[in-house]
Every structure is written in C-alpha cells, then in structure tokens.
Design an enzyme around this catalytic site. Sequence first.
Site, mmCIF file in Angstrom:
data_model
loop_
_atom_site.group_PDB
_atom_site.id
_atom_site.type_symbol
_atom_site.label_atom_id
_atom_site.label_comp_id
_atom_site.label_asym_id
_atom_site.label_seq_id
_atom_site.Cartn_x
_atom_site.Cartn_y
_atom_site.Cartn_z
ATOM 1 C CB CYS B 13 14.629 13.316 48.457
ATOM 2 S SG CYS B 13 14.179 13.458 46.717
ATOM 3 C CB CYS B 16 15.286 16.807 44.727
ATOM 4 S SG CYS B 16 13.785 16.087 45.370
ATOM 5 C CG ASP B 427 60.150 53.764 35.638
ATOM 6 O OD1 ASP B 427 61.336 53.586 35.302
ATOM 7 O OD2 ASP B 427 59.184 53.612 34.874
ATOM 8 C CG ASP B 626 55.046 51.220 33.852
ATOM 9 O OD1 ASP B 626 55.551 50.217 34.378
ATOM 10 O OD2 ASP B 626 55.379 51.652 32.746
ATOM 11 C CG ASP B 630 58.969 50.000 36.517
ATOM 12 O OD1 ASP B 630 60.057 49.919 35.925
ATOM 13 O OD2 ASP B 630 58.153 50.912 36.333
#
Lengths: 126, 740
Positions: B13, B16, B427, B626, B630
């Site tokens: 219910c 609960c 890079d 990386d 970058d």
Amino acid sequence: MNIVLVNLAGIAVIVIIVWWFWMSQPTAQRARTDVIDILVEGGTYTPPRIEVEAGKQVTLRFLRKDASPCAEKVVFDKLGINADLAMGESTDIVVTPPEPGEYIFTCQMQMYRGSLVARREAGTPS
Amino acid sequence: MNTTRLSLSGITCAGCVSRVETALNNVEGVVSASVNLAERTASVEGDVRPDELISAVVGAGYEAAVLRGLDDESEKEAAEMAHYRRLLRKALIGAVVGVPLFVFGMAGLLPELDNTAGRIFWLITGLATLGVLVYSGGHFFTGAFKSARNHNANMDTLIALGTGTAWLFSMVIVAWPEWVPVSAQHAYFEAAAIIIALINFGAALEMRARGKTSEAIKRLIGLQPKTARVIRDGTEMDIAIEDVGLDETIRVRPGERIAVDGVIIEGHSTVDESMLTGEPVPVQKQQGDEVVAGTINKLGSFLFQARRIGKDTVLSQIIEMVRAAQSSKPAIGRLADKVASVFVPTVMIVAVVTFLAWFNFGPAEQGVTLAVVTAMTVLIIACPCALGLATPISIMVGVGKAAEFGILIRNGDALQQTGRLDTIILDKTGTVTEGAPSVTEIIPAGDWSEEQILQWSASAEQGSEHPLAEAIVIAANDRQISLLETERFAAVAGRGVEATVDGKEVLLGNQQLMRERNIDISSIVDAATALTHKAQTPMFVAVAGNAAGIISVADAIKEDSKEAIRRLYDLGLRVVLLTGDNEATAKAVARQVGIDQVFADVLPKDKAEMVASLQQQGQLVGMVGDGINDAPALARADVGFAIGTGTDVAIESADVTLMGGSLHGVSDTIRISRMTVRNIKQNLFGAFIYNTLGIPVAAGVLFPFIGILLNPMIAGGAMAMSSLTVVSNANRLRFLKARS
C-alpha cells in the site's frame, strides 16, 4: 460492369491506404503524469502517439514484450537517443523535447513507429 | 553518484511506500530514494553500499534484493535461444504442410476441383493451411492488425496481406470454382504455408547472425567479474560485485580479474590491460598505481581500495559509449531511413496497381488468378528490413571491432568521417613522443662504463626535482643500479648541478659548466653536438675532475611512431606535426619519424586556428592529441583523436579515443572506418537493388517480353534471405585485422 466495380474498388483501396497511413494520425494520448508507460508488443508501440509539454522532462517507460530482434532498440532520431530495450523488462528513457513539434521514435529499421508530440503549455505566449 | 535499484517484497500500500522511502532516505549517503508500488521496486541515488540499503528496508519490516542490471547476458541469451527454437518450430510446421503440397502438386498428383472428393481434399488442405497461418504466422497477423490500428504499416503487414490473400483467394476457388475459368483454377495454399515457413526460418537464421554482430559488446561485458574478495572488519569474503562499496579494500590474487577501479594500497604485480588498451605488454603496478576493472592480474597479489564502482568504472563507461555509438546512425544511412519509413504503404499501393494492371490487361482466361498472384508476390518480395538494417548492422560490427583494438568511436558520424580524412595533424608531445623526458643515450669517455656514469649522475641528482634529474634517476632504477650516498648537492644556475658523492666531486651540466671547471671534454664534445641535432639534451658528467661521459635526455619518440606514421602516408594522408616546441627540435623529431611538414612554436590556444586554416584549404582534418591541452583543437577538427592510456582516458573529449598509447590506432581507425563505410554501401546498394529490381519482376514486368512470372514461393525465399544477406555481409567485418 464487374470490371468497372473491381477497378473502382482498387482505386478506393489506394485512396484508403494513402489516407490511413499517411494523411491521418492516431489519436494522441495526453500525458497525465511525468512517467508514461509504453508497451512494445506485436510490432507496435502502445500508445503510439503521446502528447507532452515542450521543454518539460518526461520519463518514457518502455516495457518490451516483443521477442523480435526488431524490438530491441528504440531510437529518437531528433533527440539523439538510442536505447536498448531488454526483453520482458521496462526501460526508462528520460526525454525533454526542447521545443514544440513532433518527435518520432522508431525501431532501428523504422518499422515500429511512435511519436511524441510536444505542445506549448496553454497560456504561454508562442 | 550511483543509482541502485532494489526489488521489494511485502509492500502492499501507499503507507508501505512511504515507510520504505523514509527508511532508505535515512541511510547515510542516500540523496534520494523512490519506491514504485506497481513494480515493487525502489530506486536509490547516492554513494552507498547496497547491503546497507537492504538492511534499512529489512529494518522497516520488508524484504529487498538488489536488482541486477540488464547486463545479465546469460539470461538474455537463454531468452534468445528460446525465441530461436520457437521460430524454427514454426518454420517446420509450415514446411510440413506446404512441402508435400508443393511436391505432389508439381508431380500432378493432387485432385482437381471438378469433383466432390477433390473439393473435400482441398477444403481440408485449406483448413490445415489456416492452422499454419494461425500457429506459425499468427504473429504476423496480430502485428499487422495492431500497427494498422496505429496508422502504421510494417513487415508484418506485407507478410500478412500476402499470405492472407493467397489463402483467401484459394478458399474462394475451392468454395466457388465456377467463379474463375478452369484454366485459372489453382489453389495457392502451399505458397502461403511455404512462405510462412521460409520467413520464420530466415528470421531464425538472422537472429543467429545478429547475435554475432554484438559479440564485441558481449566480450566487454564479459570482462566484468561477478564477485570480488573484499576485506571487511579484518575478514575476507567474496561478495557480488554489485555489493562492493566505495573505498572498500579488495584483495586481488594471481590470475584474477580486477573487479572495480581503484588504487593499490599494498603489494605489487603486473597487470594485463590488453583487453582495454589493445596493448599486449602487461603493465607494472605498485602501491599508489591505479588499476581498472576488467583487467587481469598476472603473478603478484595486492590489495586495492575501490575508487569507482558500478556505472562509474572505466569499463562500464566504455561499454556505455560503445553501446551508444553502435546504435547511432551516420548521415549515409539517413536516406535509407526516409525510404524505409514510407516503404510499406508504397508497396501496398504498388500491389494494388499490379492487381489492376493484370486484371485489366492480362490474358483473359487467367486474368484474376494472375492478378492475385502477382499482387501477392509484390507484397511478399518487398523487404524494408534489409533497407533499414543495412546501416545500423554494419556500424554495430565496425564500432565493436574498433573497441576490440582499444579504439572507442563516439558515434556513427565520427566513424564515417574518419575514413574520409585527408590530413592528419599530430601533436608532438605525448602523441608522437612519450611526453616525458627519459635517458636516451649514454656516451662514456675513456674507460668509463654506461652503468658507472648512470650511477654517479643519478646519485648526484637524487635530491633534485628537475624533470631531467628525474629521468636520470628513473633510468638508474630501471637498470637496478644502487645509488651512492650524496653529501652535498647544489644547482648551478643555467649550467647544471654539482654534488659530492661518496667523497668525490661530481659535476653534471652543459659545456659551459665543464669549461668553467677546467674539465677536458674534447673527446666527447662532437658527440654532444650530434645529440643536439637529434633534438636531445646532452649533459656532460665529470667525476673528481675528469670527464666521465655524456648522459643524453630527450622526450623519446614512441617506439612505433615511425611505423605508424608510415602507415598514415600509405593510406594516402597528408601528415603534419604540430608543436609548441622550437623549430629545431620539431624538425629533428619530424625527420626521425619521417614527417615532411612541421608547424612549430604554436601556442596551445593557436592549435585550433591551425586546424581551422587547414580546413579552409578544403582539407578534412583529423587532429591527434593527448586530449587535455589539445581539447580546443580536437573539438575544432573534423575528427579529434584523443590518445589516452587505459586508466586515464579522456573519454568525454574526442570523437575517437585511442586507449592504447600507440599512434597505430589512428590508421587502424581509418581502416576500420573505410571498411565499415564500404560495407554499409554494399548493404545499401544490395537492399536498394533487391527491392527496385525484385518488386517490378514480382509485378510481372518481364512477362510481356520473355514470359517470366515470379513464383510467390521464390519471392518468399528471396525476402527471407535478403536481410540475412545484409547481416552476414556486416558480419564479415568481424574478421578485420589491425595492422595489415
């Protein structure tokens, strides 16, 4: 006479196909709560058309009862959502349609189709 | 923050619900908890251990268990297997009815409709076929009906209409044979039954083949162990992975898979991270090092503290990302989508037009029958599935394959773009090179050995925090050279360092330092100049007033950079080296790895502009970096590649993340991309050709010219095989190999 009848019937069938599948839309079910249950069964989403408020977050709870592999994904192309639906389970997808308009959701192959219709809230200026 | 889902029992219910919610909300660390009465589940947000939540629910007088995620592959597989068997059974039933009818019909052994016995036979056959339609084909009919109700049409619609028409027409002939001329009195029950059998059979095979397309993700999920050995209150216990909490201490024994992400707090070992990074060599791990879930501990044993659990682990994020990418669609597939969405109603209209054409203009004595058969064949042969499946299925396999090589591709568009790149910007630091200085060469003077030089210089530098000093100390450690005691250490600005080691004066620095201290370096000065030209930093070492040799430090070029760059050139790309370093260093590195174009002295903020300027020249630019400084350039590029190492992946930042540190990942990605796009094109071409040729042939356009009409059963077979072909073609991508 028969020939004319058959031809007329054929043309009528074509008109019906065009009208039913392309021109008309299923009646939209207006979302009453923030969580909307959608049943995936027998190649369809039920309800197939859901009306929500634009800009408001809703949870679409997909319950998959369709074992066909076609039912395993639901894709909201415009919203960039792709989700796996686990068989026999419900999967929650939270969406916020950014602006008024129709947001189609489909299976991967576009055969299962449903739509989310976002409307501006009554009273807000357009 | 984690979300934990619990299944509840005993709640009946609204009262609960609120009691359980209150109990859960009172657990420390819970941010929010909500109970769904209909589902009898609770969803709890917050960093908290599942067992604490369960005991809170139990304390409130109810019972709870953790809801396992959707990743329980074995359950899913069992369900799929059951569906597969069901499809085969349906196919078999259809064949049992259809095949004898077909064979005896071909042999001319079936009764005619002009006598009562014959009509009774056909009536019984009709009912048997109806049984097939209901049992083996029922799902097509319900699917067709349901979608039609929703103003939608799909595959089911076509199959149901095709087979339904065949059955209905045949029943009409059986019931009222006088309605059609004797020459056209042919029942098509066998066609209906065999078509249903073939389509079920095709669907079963397709399901099998499709399972293979998701192998990659299954393998990733399979990396996740089910249990972990935690230490709680001094006792070790094996618990389910879902119950592991943050900061718990976990023991990993030799050969075990690491359960969650964390940091080693005791012990050391080597860990095989190849399944995440694609790098075959196991990595040394010691106290303070990070370990990630899914990797395998080799020989050692260690304790670690859980830092990321559940959905936050690197493995879970990778799985999530691969999943999302697998289900995204690149631009190339959009046209097929548009066609697929209007396909079925269009085919229905074509079928009606075909019927009318044959009815009006077909041979008079067979008009109706031919009209019905051709219309039915059109419905059956059309296959929107092959069309809709063409793109996603290849993307699924391609993205999965890439993940196996430690390459994470964000989405279908990135996958498609990568294959079209014509310029790759690399890079320098951390991408082409290792990113941290290391000792590259030791050149001894006189009788000195490399080890001695390293020992004296590392001993002199051990107190220094300068990156060059660090490189020297690390080199000594790597060679397991024990260091001598250092009494005095001083930096000489702009020159180097001086130290007293083991009672002797040690000098380490540039030429100027040596000159000022009157050290004779004439025998090694040329070697030093040569090193400078190779973009290295040579340091002279003198011990007790005598030159000992040179230690040269540089940001070393990664072992496989040169080979990887050659592969990029082989793929027909323009390669550009981009760096903030000075031109001399940049050029030296470029020369060593074979790059002919260099942009040096570029500030991080200008990197994105360099990318843009190349794009303005009409180039499609890929940027490899990386992933941290970058970031703007990665974002600006048409495809940004972030080079990460398994543990600290910048998953969020780039279109493609190379989990291993190797540049080979770039050309691997490009190859996978090109192969996948080619695969998609083959699929789309096949599906379009199939439908655009198949439908007119089924409609009978060849009949007036060469008298050919397609048998509806052949149409059914072709339809069943068409999507299988697409799936099988995509599966070929699974055999793709890296670095060939």
